[in-house]
Structure formats: C-alpha cells, structure tokens
Design a protein around this motif. Structure first.
Motif, mmCIF file in Angstrom:
data_model
loop_
_atom_site.group_PDB
_atom_site.id
_atom_site.type_symbol
_atom_site.label_atom_id
_atom_site.label_comp_id
_atom_site.label_asym_id
_atom_site.label_seq_id
_atom_site.Cartn_x
_atom_site.Cartn_y
_atom_site.Cartn_z
ATOM 1 N N ASP A 287 0.862 -1.238 0.028
ATOM 2 C CA ASP A 287 0.061 0.031 0.015
ATOM 3 C C ASP A 287 0.824 1.416 -0.032
ATOM 4 O O ASP A 287 1.964 1.271 0.553
ATOM 5 C CB ASP A 287 -0.884 -0.132 1.282
ATOM 6 N N MET A 288 0.473 2.323 -0.626
ATOM 7 C CA MET A 288 1.299 3.475 -0.828
ATOM 8 C C MET A 288 0.582 4.473 0.003
ATOM 9 O O MET A 288 -0.717 4.658 -0.304
ATOM 10 C CB MET A 288 1.369 3.814 -2.271
ATOM 11 N N PHE A 289 1.339 5.264 0.592
ATOM 12 C CA PHE A 289 0.669 6.555 1.385
ATOM 13 C C PHE A 289 1.555 7.753 1.135
ATOM 14 O O PHE A 289 2.857 7.673 1.048
ATOM 15 C CB PHE A 289 0.022 6.501 2.850
ATOM 16 N N LEU A 290 1.009 8.843 1.189
ATOM 17 C CA LEU A 290 1.677 10.321 1.006
ATOM 18 C C LEU A 290 1.116 11.483 1.439
ATOM 19 O O LEU A 290 -0.177 11.422 1.938
ATOM 20 C CB LEU A 290 2.129 10.351 -0.764
ATOM 21 N N ASN A 291 1.947 12.698 1.654
ATOM 22 C CA ASN A 291 1.177 13.564 2.248
ATOM 23 C C ASN A 291 1.370 14.728 1.085
ATOM 24 O O ASN A 291 1.997 14.567 0.149
ATOM 25 C CB ASN A 291 1.692 14.063 3.483
ATOM 26 N N ASP A 292 0.597 16.019 1.245
ATOM 27 C CA ASP A 292 0.784 16.847 0.305
ATOM 28 C C ASP A 292 0.513 18.295 0.944
ATOM 29 O O ASP A 292 -0.454 18.412 1.850
ATOM 30 C CB ASP A 292 -0.236 16.506 -0.873
ATOM 31 N N ASN A 293 0.962 19.198 0.301
ATOM 32 C CA ASN A 293 1.102 20.539 0.953
ATOM 33 C C ASN A 293 -0.301 21.352 0.503
ATOM 34 O O ASN A 293 -1.135 21.056 -0.609
ATOM 35 C CB ASN A 293 2.272 21.227 0.385
ATOM 36 N N ASP A 294 -0.670 22.501 0.966
ATOM 37 C CA ASP A 294 -1.995 23.237 0.842
ATOM 38 C C ASP A 294 -1.390 24.504 -0.101
ATOM 39 O O ASP A 294 -0.741 24.521 -0.292
ATOM 40 C CB ASP A 294 -2.284 23.742 2.177
ATOM 41 N N ASP A 295 -2.923 25.077 -0.579
ATOM 42 C CA ASP A 295 -2.770 26.107 -1.586
ATOM 43 C C ASP A 295 -4.157 26.481 -1.822
ATOM 44 O O ASP A 295 -4.675 26.208 -2.785
ATOM 45 C CB ASP A 295 -1.881 25.522 -2.892
ATOM 46 N N PRO A 296 -4.707 27.461 -1.028
ATOM 47 C CA PRO A 296 -4.465 27.718 0.344
ATOM 48 C C PRO A 296 -4.772 26.376 1.233
ATOM 49 O O PRO A 296 -4.802 25.329 0.725
ATOM 50 C CB PRO A 296 -5.231 28.772 0.834
ATOM 51 N N PRO A 297 -5.528 26.439 2.487
ATOM 52 C CA PRO A 297 -5.577 25.325 3.422
ATOM 53 C C PRO A 297 -6.072 24.115 2.916
ATOM 54 O O PRO A 297 -7.569 23.957 2.756
ATOM 55 C CB PRO A 297 -6.337 25.800 4.482
ATOM 56 N N ALA A 298 -5.659 23.160 2.254
ATOM 57 C CA ALA A 298 -6.247 21.624 2.007
ATOM 58 C C ALA A 298 -5.059 20.732 2.001
ATOM 59 O O ALA A 298 -5.137 19.953 1.000
ATOM 60 C CB ALA A 298 -6.702 21.886 0.564
ATOM 61 N N CYS A 299 -4.158 20.776 2.989
ATOM 62 C CA CYS A 299 -3.249 19.755 3.087
ATOM 63 C C CYS A 299 -3.891 18.306 3.255
ATOM 64 O O CYS A 299 -4.923 18.294 3.868
ATOM 65 C CB CYS A 299 -2.256 20.026 4.351
ATOM 66 N N ARG A 300 -3.231 17.179 2.875
ATOM 67 C CA ARG A 300 -4.064 16.039 2.995
ATOM 68 C C ARG A 300 -2.667 14.918 3.240
ATOM 69 O O ARG A 300 -1.658 15.082 2.797
ATOM 70 C CB ARG A 300 -4.483 15.805 1.616
#
Length: 909
Positions: A287-300
């Motif tokens: 299984d693969m998981f990652l995070n990601d930055n916001d633009d504006p607030p919607a980090c995940r």
C-alpha cells in the motif's frame, strides 16, 4: 439584485481574504521564480550579506521532553541536538542504528552561510545509553544546498539535491567520503529548481526491491538508465513540460511519485498531479501513502492508487485548480478536483499546514498494538500526525490523531496559513518543526526537529540553525540494535525483519542475488506471525526465479484477502507475464484485489484487457470512488472500446451512468444529451449527464450542452451556461462557443446588460488592534454580528460563496490575525482572492474575482453575483490595490464588536 447599501453591508468579514496567507504558489511571492525556466537554475537570490556560519559561535536551543505530548505508555527523549547537527532536513537509519542527516544551513536566502556547502552527517550512540555521543560529516560539498533527502543502503548513500540524485559509495566503509577512494556518480538528473521545497525529495525502498522518490510541482525532465525520458510539468514557474507526453506514452503533470530499480533502470510514474508531496511510504503489503502541501488550506494525507492523479492542475497541466473551481465547491473539493472524473480520493484533507517526512511502523519497540501505524510530520501545526489506516472498500479510512505534539491549543504560528512571516512567535510550544520521522533499527521512533519560528514560504529565521533528534519509545526502553552480518544468509534473513525500511532493502537485494538457493529460509519467514514480515518474504519469493514464482502463487489461493493482494502485487513486480492471473482475479471478493487487477491493465492492449475490464465493471456502482478510479485507470486509452462493450440495450442504471462519467467517451455524447434533457430523471441524474458531457473534449459535446442551455426554464440552464463559458476558455476553445451562443439566441456577450458593482474606497480604520486584544470577546454577540457576512461567505451551511468559507476557519487562527483582517483587510490578501477592476467601453465598472479568462470572462462580485463580460467590451483592467471589503470602521464596528466576532470565529459557537 441587492441594492448598493446591502452590498456594502455584505462586505462584512471578507477579512479572511487577508487571513489565508501567501504561499510559494502565490504570484506575488513567485516573481523571482518566474524567470525563463532553465534546468539547474536556482529559484532564489542568495543574500551576500549573510555571514559565514560558525558552529562554535552559536548558542543552540531545543525543546525539553516535557514540552511534548505522546501516547500513554511512551516517553520522548533527546537523542541528539546541536551542535551535533544543524537544521536537519531529512534523515535515515542504517543497519547499525546510525542516523544519517542532511543539513540545511544554506537554506534558500542563506545560501553560502556554510561556505563549503551543506553536508550529510552521521550520528551514532556508541555506548548504547540511548543518546548520540558521536557526530561527524560523511560528505560536505558546495553543490549540496539543503539537500531534501538521504537514503542509506549499507555503504551506498543516495542524496536528493536537485537537479540530481547523487549516489555515493563508501568503498572502504569508513563512513567518510574520500573522492580518492570512494565513488560518486549522478544516479538520476533533471529535477527542476535547486533550493526549492517543491522539487526533489528523498529516496526510499519498497518491498519489491525498487527505489522510490517524489518530486514537487517544479517539474522534471529526467531519463532513466534504460534511456526512457519522463517529462512532467504544470502551471507553475513557467514550466515548459506541461502537457508533454513521456516516453511511456502517458501525460503526467504536477508533483509525482516515481520508482526505479536499484540500478536506475525501468523508471515508472506511480502517481502524479500533486502540489508538493514531500515524502511517501510503501508498506510491506504494497500500500502507498503520501502527504501533500496546501494552496491555500487543503493539506492532505492520502492513499495513492497506482497510476492515479490527485488533480492539482488541469489534465494538460496548464491551469491550476482555482481556474477550474466550480460554483459552490469547497476549497478541498476544488483543489483536489474531487468532483472531476480521473481524480482519486484525496484522503484526509485537514486544512492549512506544511507536511514533511513520513514513515510506516510495522514491527519494533512500540508493540503489536501499533503495528500498521502511519506517521506524517506537520511542521505548520507542530505535530506528527498518526493514522492506523483501515481498509474501506478499495481504499482506506484515515482517522487522524496527534501522535507527538507540543501544541494542543489549536493556535498556530509562523506557517503560511496563519500569516507566515507576519505571524511569528516566541512561544516555545510553536517552535517544534518536525522535518522527518523514521523507525530506527532498534524499533523506536525518531523525529528530527528543524526548530524555528517560521515554516514554509521558503523562509527560516533561526540564526543558530538549531536542530534536534527526539526518540519515542515505551517508558524505560533500553535500546538494542541487532548485530547484523549482512554477508551471511542468517544475517540477511534477520535484516529482512528489521523495523527500518532501507535496512530491509539491503537484505532483499542480497537474498535475491543469490537466487532460489535460499528459498527454504525465505519460505519459513513467510510463516512469521507478524503479517508484514511474512509479506516481505512473499515479495522476495516471487523474485527468486521460476521456483520462487510458483511458491508465491500459493498465496493467491489464500482465504486471507490481504495475502491474495500481496501475492498479486509481488508477482506483478516479478514478471510482466501475468494476464492469466489477472483474468482469474476479476471476480475476487476483495475490492482491493479487484482494484489491483484494474490498475494492472492500464498498459495492456485492448484485445487482451477490454473483456477483463468489462468483468470488473460488474462490481462498480459508483459508491466506492477508489474502485471506480482504479477501474478508470485500467481503461486508459481504451475508453471507447470499453464503453461500447458495456453499453446496455435499454435504459441506463445509475452504475452505468457513473461508469460513463468516469471514462466519458465521445461515443456517449448523444445518449448523455438525451439523459440531461430527460425530465423523467432526477435532477441529480441529469446533472451527472451534463457534467459528463463537460469532460468530453469534442465539438459534439459542446453542441449538446449548447442545446441544453437553450431551455432557460431548465434546472440545468445555469450549470450549462457556466460550463459553456468555462469550457470556451480551455477544452472547447476551438469550437466557437461564444459565436454559437449568440447565433442561437442564448446569450449575446456583446450586448448583455452589465451592472456596476464597485468596492467603496477605503478610509482609515479608527479601531486599533491593541485595543481589541485587551478585550474579552462575547462569542454569543459575535454570532449575531457574523450573520451579516452571509452575503459573501458561507458559514454553517448558509450564505454566498464569494469569500472563503468561514466554517471552522477561525479555530486555527490566532486572535490577532482575525482582528487584523477586520481592521486592515488590505494588509495581506490571500492567494486567489485578489480583486480586479474591469471598466467597459460603456463605462460600467465591475470589481470582483476573475473566474475564467477567455473571449467571455466570468467575474464574481460581492454578493456572489456572476457577470459574463465579453473581452471585446473591456476598455481597461487593473488589479485592485485594496481588499474587496470594508474595514471595521466602515462597517460601524467598534473594538468590542471586533473582539466579539473574533471570539465567535475562534470557538465556532
């Protein structure tokens, strides 16, 4: 339309335009970075006045363990701190338990602060007392400028330093790079923008023996050592690769995850269209998981489906998400295009932040209860998030909790989403900036802390460059790193059971190289009680030649769906000849197994795959978005053939309507047009048909939507008009939509009535910030005052979408930031909410936000009113130099009123 007086009142609390602060994608911030796009050209200007960094002259600082909150039964201790290391950007653990760290003393504007360049440092606990007592530099080079990744595989070290992944081989194993003895080579190159947070990130190993890495949306044009070139671009920094096809035949945009074999061959793009995924993981289940930055607030934090797009840019990479945001969509929905076919589920979208390193705990010191723990560093919120992902259809439920934090207040400082450099703080609980997290060779959790008042925005403020590594383990933990002899089969089998990801890779590679001679030992390991360790043996068996493949197939018959899934993934990694297995698993009871079958069919020719995709579709009803998207990925390039094979003789059911929406073939246009016009269907069914038409880049689809727009009494008229004008600027720009609207009498942009809507001139505000902050706010009174802002904001499900949605927004904002936005709204206008002034040739003045560019522009003004303006009618256009809101004085608010509104927004009740 509301009268002018009401519109003035409606401007109340558009203040949050000023609150969702600037970020690296904000045009005003990126001016320096929008020079012609040149590979390897720095995206910043170093400050020549910055003095050289002298470690002996600084007084480093760190947070004491008592400042942290960790789960019950655990303790946090300082394992290493400055001057043993400085500004730790990324770290890894080797088989001896040493921690390798890349430093960022030369980060961004501080380029040159360490005159000889940044370094990779080796830290170790030589006496086993749980604290680092030895620190030295492995390599320091001028080329190294805050390298964002390090990966250690025995004596081979990969350093991610855009534009290159550099491979060092410590030939004499003395833990010091000597160019006269050791080897240095460029492993891969072509990753754009050195010294940019949205560029190249760390390498890490997968259970399949491959190496993985991610890159942000700066773009790349890199070639693997097989000679295949991958071109990944997007609407950021004038990237020239947007929409370019890679040598594997696919178009990739935005940030991406890639893998290669350990020799740099056979590169594959596994996911794309991110903003800036700093790091990811691939578990021993695959299984693969990652995070990601916001633009504006919607980090995940998200589950990655192989081959999936997260939708940050348009499909051709030429438009950022805001250009395609639909009326009524929330920012998280629009930013990750969750209502667009071809975008995979975004997972846990938690708001503003600045996520960095990740790891996945499978075995070690924490105990069985924590097996399967996903950890994600969040520097903007002073926390390391924890998740225990739970299977949910073909995807996962990601329920977030704070695994390690210094800040439980919900008030954050120094991050872009709360004012960035304009909202720094000396409050110590806000200085924890976890840059990376990993599982040690001793099974404990290690967290590196950058330690700064600021995170994000390509800025740092701590001139001491302080850094610390903390260890989290059960109370009373006594560290013990197993002595691994990697030259023996016994040592390799032991290393394959290591808690540390990259240690396992060394064992995997050596056992694989020996061939099937070690099969008995690997088969025995496959019976391990820990399912993750057992899975590692299954991956390896599949790569031990034909006997190993035969043995790996045994798990395909297991009653355990996870074993069947791991076996399928392991066999796919070992051989391309598995169409028979895929065929047999199209009716598997597990949606995760069927999802894996679907993505495996992406590059299989239609002659072999259409029938299998048809079988898989029988389990799709649209309720499991992960399964639907995985199936759609499998249909790539074969959409018309699959749809034709599936089309029913009679009426459609909802399942087939969702299938059609996902692959939106041109052959479906006439049927979709009939469904959209069918008054016997529900409004939801008709709208789905309209939305499906909007994603078909054919003239016939544009014509069909035009026919729908002719019926001005239809509940779809407004949506059809929006799609026509929106698509006339992009996918349907060559189809003469504007001319057709006029010809058919639907809308004449040259003669449509336009209404003046203008923001009143700003006047000085008499309310002072310091006076507001002295007062106690009354949230109940604030709840009454806030109702006047529903003309421009949505809150608690009510109101107009013009300014940002206020629901829950203020709870993460400091009181002074909220108050400042009400008092001086023009001070810091958020990205995407800049106002424009349009003056037409007949002197109609319109202030608002430009939703679409093109021959017909959609302009949204206060009150949420849209006007369609033909570009040919515009006499002049300029960016407003003020916010489109009134300040507190103009709204008749005194200091107490402002304090009351702040109190309400901070509590939400």
């Amino acid at each position: 339309m509301p009268n002018r007086q009401n519109l003035l009142v409606a401007l109340a609390l558009v203040a949050p335009f000023a609150l969702m602060s600037a970020n690296p994608d904000k045009p005003a911030k990126a001016k320096k970075e929008k020079a012609p796009f040149v590979a390897g050209k720095p995206a910043f200007t170093p400050d020549p006045e910055i003095p050289a960094f002298e470690a002996s002259s600084v007084k480093p600082d760190h947070l004491e363990p008592g400042a942290f909150k960790v789960p019950e039964g655990f303790e946090i201790t300082v394992w290493a701190t400055s001057p043993q290391l400085f500004n730790p950007a990324n770290m890894d653990v080797d088989h001896a338990g040493r921690i390798w760290v890349t430093e960022g003393v030369n980060y961004r504007r501080h380029s040159g602060r360490s005159r000889e360049g940044d370094c990779v440092r080796v830290l170790q606990d030589t006496d086993g007392d749980g604290k680092c007592d030895s620190s030295h530099v492995f390599v320091r080079e001028k080329e190294l400028e805050c390298p964002l990744g390090v990966a250690v595989f025995d004596n081979v070290i990969f350093v991610s330093n855009a534009p290159n992944i550099i491979k060092y081989t410590d030939v004499n194993r003395d833990l010091k790079f000597d160019p006269a003895v050791d080897k240095r080579e460029i492993f891969l190159s072509g990753f754009e923008q050195p010294q940019h947070d949205h560029s190249l990130h760390s390498v890490y190993a997968g259970p399949d023996g491959r190496l993985y890495f991610s890159n942000g949306n700066c773009g790349a044009e890199f070639s693997d050592k097989s000679g295949r070139t991958f071109r990944i671009g997007g609407a950021y920094l004038n990237n020239p690769y947007a929409g370019a096809k890679s040598d594997d035949g696919h178009v990739y945009v935005g940030g991406f995850t890639a893998s290669v074999d350990e020799n740099g061959h056979d590169a594959r793009i596994l996911g794309y269209n991110y903003r800036n995924s700093f790091e990811g993981v691939r578990t021993s289940f695959g299984d693969m998981f990652l995070n990601d930055n916001d633009d504006p607030p919607a980090c995940r934090v998200s589950h990655l489906i192989e081959g999936g797009s997260f939708g940050f840019f348009s499909r051709d990479g030429k438009r950022q998400w805001r250009a395609d945001k639909r009326p009524g969509q929330s920012i998280p929905t629009a930013e990750w295009r969750q209502e667009d076919p071809g975008s995979i589920p975004a997972g846990d979208v938690y708001g503003g932040g600045a996520p960095t390193g990740m790891c996945f705990y499978e075995n070690g010191a924490l105990g069985e209860k924590w097996s399967g723990l996903l950890l994600s560093c969040e520097t903007g919120r002073n926390v390391v998030f924890g998740y225990l992902p739970k299977p949910d259809g073909a995807g996962f439920k990601l329920e977030r909790f704070d695994f390690c934090t210094t800040n439980t207040t919900g008030v954050f400082k120094g991050s872009d989403f709360v004012g960035g450099a304009k909202n720094l703080s000396d409050e110590r609980h806000t200085l924890f900036r976890p840059s990376d997290v990993c599982v040690g060779a001793d099974g404990a959790i290690y967290i590196s802390d950058w330690f700064d008042k600021r995170t994000g925005g390509h800025q740092d403020t701590d001139e001491t460059c302080s850094g610390t590594i903390y260890r989290i383990a059960p109370k009373g933990f006594k560290p013990k790193v197993p002595a691994l002899d990697l030259s023996t089969v016994k040592g390799q089998i032991a290393a394959l059971q290591s808690p540390a990801t990259n240690v396992r890779h060394v064992a995997f590679a050596r056992l694989k190289a020996a061939g099937d001679i070690n099969m008995p030992a690997v088969q025995k390991l496959r019976e391990h009680a820990n399912p993750y360790i057992a899975a590692r043996a299954e991956w390896l068996l599949a790569q031990l030649g034909e006997p190993g493949l035969i043995s790996a197939r045994v798990w395909l018959e297991s009653e355990d769906a996870t074993k069947r899934l791991v076996a399928l993934r392991a066999i796919r990694a070992a051989t391309n000849d598995c169409i028979e297995i895929l065929s047999n698993l199209t009716t598997d009871l597990s949606p995760m197994v069927r999802s894996e079958v679907a993505v495996a069919l992406r590059d299989v020719p239609a002659a072999q795959s259409v029938a299998l995709l048809s079988k898989l579709s029988h389990h799709i009803d649209g309720s499991d978005r992960s399964l639907l998207e995985a199936w759609g990925i499998g249909c790539t390039g074969k959409e018309e053939a699959v749809w034709s094979a599936l089309k029913p003789e009679g009426s459609w059911d909802d399942a087939f309507a969702h299938i059609t929406w996902r692959i939106h073939p041109a052959k479906a246009v006439s049927d979709l047009a009939k469904r959209a016009a069918d008054g016997k269907l529900s409004a939801e069914q008709r709208k789905l048909a309209l939305d499906t038409l909007a994603f078909i880049p054919e003239a016939s689809a544009a014509k069909a939507v035009l026919e729908l727009a002719k019926d001005k009494e239809s509940p779809l008229h407004a949506d059809a008009m929006w799609w026509l004008i929106k698509r006339s600027t992009d996918e349907w720009s060559a189809f003469g939509v504007a001319e057709a609207l006029k010809k058919e009498g639907v809308f004449d942009p040259e003669n449509a009535k336009l209404v003046t809507i203008a923001t009143p001139p700003a006047i000085p505000c008499t309310v002072k910030l310091e006076d507001v902050l002295k007062l106690n706010g009354n949230a109940k009174n604030g709840a009454q005052l806030v109702t006047r802002c529903v003309m421009c904001h949505q809150i608690k499900g009510q109101g107009v979408e013009f300014g940002p949605n206020l629901e829950g927004w203020g709870r993460s904002q400091p009181s002074e930031i909220i108050a400042q936005a009400l008092i001086e709204p023009s001070k810091d206008i958020a990205h995407g909410y800049d106002g424009q002034e349009i003056v037409t040739k007949d002197d109609v003045t319109i202030h608002g936000m430009i939703l679409t560019e093109g021959d017909i522009m959609i302009i949204r003004s206060m009150g949420g009113q849209n006007q369609y303006v033909a570009k040919s009618r515009i006499k002049r256009r300029r960016k407003l130099d003020q916010s489109m809101m009134l300040n507190a004085t103009q709204l008749g608010l005194n200091a107490q009123d402002v304090a009351d509104i702040v109190a309400y927004l901070r509590t939400g009740k």
